[in-house]
Design a protein around this motif. Structure first.
Motif, short mmCIF file in Angstrom:
data_model
loop_
_atom_site.label_atom_id
_atom_site.label_comp_id
_atom_site.label_asym_id
_atom_site.label_seq_id
_atom_site.Cartn_x
_atom_site.Cartn_y
_atom_site.Cartn_z
N GLN A 1 0.82 -1.20 0.00
CA GLN A 1 0.00 0.00 0.00
C GLN A 1 0.87 1.26 0.00
O GLN A 1 0.51 2.28 -0.60
N LYS B 1 2.18 1.76 -3.50
CA LYS B 1 1.06 2.23 -4.32
C LYS B 1 0.81 3.72 -4.09
O LYS B 1 0.56 4.48 -5.03
N GLU C 1 1.01 6.77 -6.87
CA GLU C 1 -0.14 7.64 -7.15
C GLU C 1 0.20 9.12 -7.02
O GLU C 1 -0.40 9.96 -7.68
N GLU D 1 4.27 -1.84 -8.35
CA GLU D 1 3.24 -0.81 -8.50
C GLU D 1 3.71 0.37 -9.35
O GLU D 1 2.88 1.17 -9.80
#
Length: 264
Positions: A143, A146, A150, A198
């Protein structure tokens, strides 16, 4: 296999000979090729040496002079285990002599054993991470990667190559967690690198390096994991050259064992 070398021993003779203190186990080098001592070996992995494989040598304890050497040796042992060179039962403990009180203050055998037990560092906990804990940490890491992806903005063009997170603290519980779920692996040089799936493949090498430094900062701030980036220009092989790594490595927990190997 080990061979027992006998010495003269005749305690009932008119002049008893007792050299039992010199009896010892020896582990011979088998099939050693004839090498010129002045020649360097072509491959350090194939350098002739004692074969230390097999369950008979499990449970080894290592004794060093200082706590600093003990910490470095533990790091090295964990690397050997994680790279698959030895099994996790090969080494049982590390003991630093400076952790033991002065021998003059130890009056009996029991006190000595207690002092040794108090100073020894048990290696079993380093391999005892539970499946649930490993899964939890791996998901937190995923996470985090990620989130960095982003927030990185649009892909930038530039040089291509492989870029990984380089964890320089193999004693942190995050390291075995990522190894367990195949996020991380250990290179030939003993570097713990983590795949960053990712990240967009459209990003340049320089952009991914910058992103990975931000990831390392967040890992240290949120989990106490020391890391930087590791990259290879124009290749996805982490064992390739030329190699690049972040400047922050100078302040990380990473060791070069060649400097004081004679102290072990």
């Amino acid at each position: 296999m080990a061979q027992y070398r006998h010495v003269t021993y005749n305690p009932v003779s008119p002049k008893p000979i007792d050299w039992t203190h010199e009896r010892e186990w020896r582990w011979p080098l088998r099939n050693a090729p004839a090498l010129d001592p002045n020649d360097l070996p072509p491959d350090i992995d194939n350098l002739p040496g004692l074969e230390l494989d097999g369950p008979i040598l499990n449970g080894i304890g290592a004794v060093v002079k200082t706590a600093t050497q003990a910490e470095r040796l533990i790091c090295d042992i964990l690397t050997q285990v994680d790279r698959g060179d030895v099994n996790e039962h090969r080494y049982e403990f590390v003991l630093a002599l400076d952790s033991i009180a002065s021998m003059a203050d130890i009056r009996d055998r029991e006190a000595l054993e207690d002092a040794i037990d108090a100073g020894r560092i048990d290696l079993a906990p380093y391999f005892a991470i539970s499946k649930d804990r490993a899964e939890e940490l791996s998901e937190q890491f995923r996470q985090l990667v990620k989130s960095v992806e982003e927030k990185a903005g649009p892909p930038e063009s530039g040089e291509i190559g492989g870029c990984w997170l380089w964890i320089t603290d193999n004693e942190h519980e995050m390291t075995p967690a990522l190894l367990r779920y195949n996020f991380a692996r250990v290179t030939k040089e003993g570097n713990y690198i983590v795949e960053l799936y990712e990240y967009s493949d459209l990003r340049s090498l320089a952009q991914r390096e910058e992103m990975t430094l931000k990831l390392a900062e967040r890992l240290e701030g949120e989990h106490g994991v020391h890391a930087t980036y590791f990259s290879v220009l124009a290749s996805d092989d982490p064992n390739g050259v030329p190699l690049y790594n972040g400047d922050e490595l100078d302040n990380r927990k990473y060791y070069n064992f060649s400097d004081d190997a004679d102290d072990y």
